[in-house]
Enzyme design. Structure first.
Site: not given
Ligand code: BMP
Length: 363
Positions: A38, A60, A97, A100-102, A104, A316
């Site tokens: 990110d 990711k 993530k 939306d509708i299929g 789209t 976390y």
């Molecule tokens: P971080 O480890 O810095 O908190 O980042 C987590 C990453 O996982 C972010 O990119 C977030 O969009 C994604 N994410 C999340 O944190 N929780 C979810 O349930 C789903 C996710 O995609």
């Protein structure tokens, strides 16, 4: 049913070709770590992909937070990531993530500037609009694969007209240039090649670009491909967002169960879940689980001590809790690595902790 099974054995029994590949990669690299890259710029993204690539199995992305993303299909950021993925041995997961509708989501997946399907092996869906979004993404992926097969069989040549405007311009005599600028002119009806007709041709040729061949082109002469494993299969895969890490999210048990059902209905396309625990409950469930919301306590402290959230809803858990107790397979870590003073060293600390939790689980 998969809690005690090794990644190597799950590679053998996987139903999805990308899962077979990924489990093998995990076993080979002794890694069940995904870096959530990110970052705000394409330069940083490529930097982290190259530096952390050796210790991860999935990278990711959130392409829509990255400035300076180069959308060129052959030389852009997606293509460069694909080349790094091949070199270091990891899969690219665009955390889009879709929701939306299929119709789209199909278009968002395959077209637009980003053309996610071209460079991301994996993407995911937020199934709130219903199961049709899964069916539609699956449909879009199989159509994309069919078109590729057709192109390979008929060997359509790609050509480079889309980037040859500058050359066209340089071929003109100076007198023909309007302002003497270095910039290639945008196609227009007055330009020699800039008619509407040629714009259409350019679009069609962009359509014909297929990533495995372009990946090969980029990697040509580059023999530093990750040893011991072949290139990732061209198939595309989907993860269903079945549970979230964030405080107070609305994904209850019933919702999660509907995600599992949708996955079972599309085993050829759905690889597994973004979830907080394993959702494999039936004997023939072979899904993979990737879990975000992962951090370790600072170095030197008890590895299994609780870690506080980020003050913006994120919660976390440690790799031990996620992999060892909850039975997920891959730990997804963002800021824990990205913001560390030595990200490379910290990434290996995460890899090692998540791998230890796995080996102890299957022991
Ligand atoms: P971080 O480890 O810095 O908190 O980042 C987590 C990453 O996982 C972010 O990119 C977030 O969009 C994604 N994410 C999340 O944190 N929780 C979810 O349930 C789903 C996710 O995609």
């Amino acid at each position: 049913p998969t809690l005690k099974a090794t990644f190597a054995s799950r590679s053998e029994t996987a139903t999805h070709p990308l899962n077979a590949y990924l489990f093998k990669l995990m076993d080979l690299k002794a890694s069940n770590l995904c870096l959530s890259a990110d970052v705000a710029t394409a330069r940083e993204l490529l930097y982290f992909a190259d530096k952390i690539g050796p210790v991860i199995v999935v990278l990711k992305t959130h392409y829509d937070m990255v400035s300076g993303w180069d959308f060129h299909p052959q030389t852009g950021t997606g293509a460069k990531l694909a080349s790094l993925a091949r070199k270091h041995g990891f899969l690219i997961f665009e955390d889009r993530k879709f929701g939306d509708i299929g119709n789209t989501v199909e278009l968002q997946y395959t077209s637009g500037a980003a053309r996610i399907i071209e460079w991301a092996h994996i993407t995911n869906v937020n199934m709130v609009p219903g199961k049709a979004s899964v069916a539609s993404l699956s449909h879009a992926a199989s159509r994309w694969l069919q078109r590729r097969d057709y192109e390979v069989k008929t060997s359509i040549s790609i050509g480079t007209p889309a980037i040859s405007n500058a050359d066209d311009d340089s071929e003109r005599s100076d007198a023909e240039r309007t302002d003497g600028s270095e910039e290639a002119p945008l196609p227009d009806n007055n330009g020699r090649k800039g008619s509407i007709v040629s714009t259409t041709t350019v679009t069609q040729q962009y359509e014909a670009v297929d990533s495995p061949r372009l990946i090969k082109t980029i990697a040509e002469g580059d023999d530093s491909m990750f040893p011991g494993i072949e290139e990732a299969p061209i198939e595309r895969g989907l993860l269903i967002l079945a549970q979230m890490s964030s405080e107070g999210n609305f994904m209850n048990k019933e919702y999660t169960q509907a995600c599992v059902e949708a996955a079972r209905e599309h085993k050829d396309f759905v690889m597994g879940f973004i979830s907080q625990e394993t959702l494999n409950t039936q004997p023939d469930d072979a899904f993979i689980h990737m879990t975000p919301g992962c951090q370790l306590p600072p170095q030197g402290e008890d590895e299994n001590a609780a870690v506080k959230g980020d003050g913006k809803g994120q919660q976390y858990n440690t790799p031990q809790k996620i992999i060892g107790v909850a039975g997920a397979d891959i730990a997804i870590v963002g800021r824990g690595i990205i913001k560390a003073s030595d990200p490379e060293e910290e990434a290996d600390r995460y890899r090692s902790a998540a791998w230890k939790a796995y080996t102890e689980r299957v022991r």
